[in-house]
Enzyme design. Structure first.
Site, PDB file in Angstrom:
ATOM      1  N   GLU A 187       0.818  -1.221   0.000  1.00 13.61           N
ATOM      2  CA  GLU A 187       0.000   0.000   0.000  1.00 13.61           C
ATOM      3  C   GLU A 187       0.850   1.268   0.000  1.00 13.61           C
ATOM      4  O   GLU A 187       1.726   1.426   0.853  1.00 13.61           O
ATOM      5  CB  GLU A 187      -0.911  -0.006   1.249  1.00 13.61           C
ATOM      6  N   HIS A 236      -2.265  10.166  -0.992  1.00 16.68           N
ATOM      7  CA  HIS A 236      -2.306   8.929  -1.768  1.00 16.68           C
ATOM      8  C   HIS A 236      -2.239   9.189  -3.270  1.00 16.68           C
ATOM      9  O   HIS A 236      -1.864   8.324  -4.030  1.00 16.68           O
ATOM     10  CB  HIS A 236      -3.643   8.204  -1.514  1.00 16.68           C
ATOM     11  N   LYS A 286      -6.684  -0.484  12.093  1.00 13.71           N
ATOM     12  CA  LYS A 286      -6.097  -0.922  10.820  1.00 13.71           C
ATOM     13  C   LYS A 286      -4.913  -0.008  10.489  1.00 13.71           C
ATOM     14  O   LYS A 286      -3.877  -0.458   9.995  1.00 13.71           O
ATOM     15  CB  LYS A 286      -7.162  -0.888   9.715  1.00 13.71           C
ATOM     16  N   ASP A 343       4.777 -14.073  11.705  1.00 14.38           N
ATOM     17  CA  ASP A 343       3.398 -14.482  11.400  1.00 14.38           C
ATOM     18  C   ASP A 343       2.459 -13.297  11.655  1.00 14.38           C
ATOM     19  O   ASP A 343       2.072 -13.031  12.789  1.00 14.38           O
ATOM     20  CB  ASP A 343       3.058 -15.676  12.317  1.00 14.38           C
TER      21      ASP A 343
HETATM   22  C1  MEV Z   1      -5.572   3.245   5.387  1.00 17.62           C
HETATM   23  O1  MEV Z   1      -4.785   2.142   5.019  1.00 17.62           O
HETATM   24  C2  MEV Z   1      -5.503   3.447   6.880  1.00 17.62           C
HETATM   25  C3  MEV Z   1      -6.399   4.541   7.435  1.00 17.62           C
HETATM   26  O2  MEV Z   1      -7.748   4.285   7.067  1.00 17.62           O
HETATM   27  C4  MEV Z   1      -6.238   4.518   8.940  1.00 17.62           C
HETATM   28  C5  MEV Z   1      -7.189   5.437   9.664  1.00 17.62           C
HETATM   29  O3  MEV Z   1      -8.286   5.728   9.144  1.00 17.62           O
HETATM   30  O4  MEV Z   1      -6.826   5.850  10.770  1.00 17.62           O
HETATM   31  C6  MEV Z   1      -6.052   5.878   6.867  1.00 17.62           C
END
Ligand code: MEV
Length: 462
Positions: free
Chosen positions: A118, A416, A302, A318
């Site tokens: 990513e 991005h 995430k 892992d």
């Molecule tokens: C994208 O890979 C991760 C985000 O969505 C994390 C977040 O929202 O804090 C940008």
């Protein structure tokens, strides 16, 4: 840029200070012995991959063989070796390895290898590590590497009485478990305790679950724990009169925690016409959102794993185990919430803390078999699994900070866009300089779509 003539490579001491009064000979000798050891590699992103690799080499620790491993394609994982790692192998699969810069952990500069598909993750972590560096870098700690192995026992007539019987024979159970892994015991680890939980009801009826608490030292520990569980199960059956079904480690490694703390001076957050105070306020609202709302907390976490998983993958560990443990731990209060905590201290600094389960190893498994994983570990220069786990949580906290800052300010898409546009350009067949040209025009037009990329590519080719 010629790497040989980059003054950062020849004239920095360990603290990154220029040392103009030293002779070149002395500096070269010192560099060979100690490396530059300054992870604040300004302009690193502007170099080409080969130049970056040379710079990483000069940081410390890597030799020409390591460089060949990283640049040799597939992380020099041969098909023969891959064929021994998993079943039904037909090939190997490449992913980009990037280096997150600017990390300072307990006063030591670290270059952090990240393997991930990513865009923006490596840049974001590097940027956030620079903010944290302004506040003195990350400070970390961790618990002893204790993991739990579970043995499920069913058809036990009097579970509470059986529990007492198991605990009374703890020494015997531990001795049997430790006979499975003499090397771990020799290193000061091994099974240390036995615990028993009773579940009076389940979809199949009551069950009793015995836990082996195992100190895994520098191993992730799955194999040792599973062997121990399988070895003690017959004894547990004999003690309880029940039947053992599952004998396996738990990935909720809440006794094997790693912790990181980061202090960011508000002045460091000032950017793009926003004052540091405004950015800090936005970040605190972003954190508050994740603290109360599981929908947001999942995405927030995430973002933390965006920093952790790439280091786990780079070092051959892992990542599914770490992911499973992380999200279970995030729900430990009964409500899924943010893994990180953000506060303002008495001086108004932004202070982030992250404490979470982190089961990684630096010996055994793919860490030893995959040449690129070995090189990544060498670059990180970690002496223990705990130290690796602590660097992982620093990367997680950094990614979290980068995401919250971007979300609270310009939004995530702007950062991005450039890389996303380049990926689209490549997907429609652009090569070499055409990739940058197609991407640049799409970003300029704010129209980043495959159809537009195809049109631009056709235009450039004419
Ligand atoms: C994208 O890979 C991760 C985000 O969505 C994390 C977040 O929202 O804090 C940008």
């Amino acid at each position: 840029m010629s790497v040989q003539h980059d003054p950062r490579l020849v004239a920095s001491d360990e603290a990154g200070n220029h040392c103009a009064d030293h002779s070149l000979h002395f500096r070269e000798a010192k560099k060979k012995k100690m490396g530059t050891k300054n992870s604040r590699l300004q302009g690193f992103y502007q170099l080409n991959p080969f130049e970056r690799l040379q710079m990483v080499k000069s940081f410390d620790g890597l030799n020409d063989e390591d460089l060949r491993t990283l640049h040799g394609g597939n992380g020099s994982l041969t098909i023969e070796r891959a064929d021994k790692m998993i079943e039904n192998v037909i090939g190997t699969y490449n992913l980009p390895m990037g280096i997150a810069t600017n990390f300072q952990v307990n006063g030591h500069d670290k270059l952090v290898p990240m393997v991930v598909e990513e865009p923006s993750i490596v840049a974001g972590a590097s940027y956030a590590a620079r903010l944290v560096r302004a506040g003195g870098g990350f400070h970390t700690s961790s618990t002893p590497p204790l993991m739990i192995g579970q043995v499920q026992l069913v058809n036990v007539a009097a579970p509470h009485s059986a529990r007492m019987d198991i605990l009374a024979r703890k020494a015997e159970i531990l001795a049997l478990a430790n006979a499975q892994s003499r090397s771990l015991v020799g290193l000061g680890g091994g099974a240390q305790d036995v615990e028993v939980n009773i579940f009076p009801t389940s979809p199949m009826g009551p069950m009793l679950v015995a836990h082996l608490v195992v100190d895994c030292r520098d191993a992730m520990g799955a194999n040792a724990i599973n062997s121990m569980c399988e070895a003690v199960a017959p004894l547990l059956e004999e003690i309880t009169g029940g039947r053992a079904y599952l004998r396996i480690l738990s990935n909720l490694t809440d006794r094997r925690l790693a912790r990181a703390r980061a202090v960011v001076p508000v002045s460091a957050l000032e950017r793009d016409g926003l004052s540091g105070e405004e950015v800090a306020e936005g970040i605190m609202w972003a954190y508050a959102f994740a603290a109360v709302d599981p929908y947001r907390a999942t995405t927030h976490n995430k973002g933390i794993m965006n920093g952790i998983d790439p280091v786990i993958v780079a070092t051959g560990n892992d990542w599914r185990a770490v992911e499973a443990g992380a999200h279970a731990y995030a729900s430990r209060s009964g409500q899924y919430t943010s893994l990180s905590v953000w506060e303002r201290d008495a001086e108004g600094n932004l202070v982030g803390t992250l404490e979470m389960p982190l089961s990684v190893g630096i010996v055994g498994g793919a860490t030893k078999v995959h040449p690129a994983a070995q090189t990544a570990l060498k670059l990180l220069n970690v002496q223990s699994a705990n130290e690796l786990a602590e660097i992982c949580v620093c990367a997680g906290l950094a990614s979290n900070l980068a995401a919250m800052r971007a979300l609270a300010c310009e939004g995530i898409q702007q950062g991005h866009m450039g890389l996303h546009a380049r990926q689209i350009a490549m997907a429609v067949g652009a090569h070499g300089v055409m990739v940058d040209e197609v991407a640049r025009r799409m970003v300029e037009e704010r129209n980043i779509k495959p159809a537009r990329a195809e049109e631009l590519l056709a235009e450039i080719r004419h």
